[in-house]
Design a protein around this motif. Sequence first.
Motif, short mmCIF file in Angstrom:
data_model
loop_
_atom_site.label_atom_id
_atom_site.label_comp_id
_atom_site.label_asym_id
_atom_site.label_seq_id
_atom_site.Cartn_x
_atom_site.Cartn_y
_atom_site.Cartn_z
N TYR A 39 3.21 7.21 -2.72
CA TYR A 39 1.91 6.84 -2.15
C TYR A 39 0.83 6.89 -3.23
CZ TYR A 39 -2.20 6.68 0.83
OH TYR A 39 -3.39 6.32 1.40
N ASP A 40 0.04 5.85 -3.29
CA ASP A 40 -1.04 5.76 -4.26
C ASP A 40 -2.34 5.51 -3.50
OD1 ASP A 40 -2.42 5.56 -6.65
OD2 ASP A 40 -1.91 3.45 -6.94
N LEU A 41 -3.29 6.41 -3.67
CA LEU A 41 -4.59 6.27 -2.99
C LEU A 41 -5.36 5.15 -3.67
CD1 LEU A 41 -6.67 7.24 -0.94
CD2 LEU A 41 -7.42 8.93 -2.61
N LYS A 42 -5.36 3.99 -3.03
CA LYS A 42 -6.02 2.82 -3.60
C LYS A 42 -7.42 2.62 -3.06
CE LYS A 42 -1.71 0.61 -4.59
NZ LYS A 42 -0.75 -0.40 -4.32
N HIS A 43 -7.70 3.16 -1.89
CA HIS A 43 -9.02 3.00 -1.30
C HIS A 43 -10.02 3.76 -2.14
CE1 HIS A 43 -12.22 3.14 1.71
NE2 HIS A 43 -11.60 2.13 2.30
N ASN A 44 -11.16 3.17 -2.39
CA ASN A 44 -12.11 3.78 -3.32
C ASN A 44 -12.76 5.06 -2.80
OD1 ASN A 44 -13.65 2.44 -1.44
ND2 ASN A 44 -15.13 1.67 -2.89
N LYS A 45 -12.76 5.31 -1.51
CA LYS A 45 -13.36 6.53 -0.97
C LYS A 45 -12.33 7.56 -0.54
CE LYS A 45 -17.42 4.94 -1.53
NZ LYS A 45 -18.17 5.33 -2.70
N GLY A 46 -11.27 7.10 0.14
CA GLY A 46 -10.27 8.05 0.59
C GLY A 46 -9.39 7.47 1.68
#
Length: 144
Positions: A39-46
């Motif tokens: 899993y890679d957090l791609k969303h810029n806020k969370g």
Amino acid sequence: MNSEAFGQIAEIENSIIDRLRPLLKDFNVEAYPDNPDSYDLKHNKGAVLVSLKSKNRINDSESFCGYKESFCYFNVFILCRHLRAKDAHQGIYDALEIAEHALDDWQPELIESCENFEFIQGGFISRGENIFIYGALFKILVRG
């Protein structure tokens, strides 16, 4: 065995996601990934990730309606790049309060076999690499 019981967990999980998504617009709200290691957090806020933690049968006997009762425990993980609100966007403190208030004592409208959710506990799991991870645990009584 009651055929209505099948699919309850996924239905409850989807109800949680549907409940949180409009309230946490700065976050990507979704089910916990099938492969969390990639899993890679791609969303810029969370992100807000929802999953079943465990299910415990209350007793072996059937309830008065012929259903067995269980407690389902759901994790709501909040991944965020900021602790506090920044630039008019929600921080993790805002997100955890919104999630707790939205789910505590809430009953999914379309699932008749469930009681209200109850917030059990929450706490930080990780604070590193510019991502804060907070986990909140909720339980719900399910008949089926």
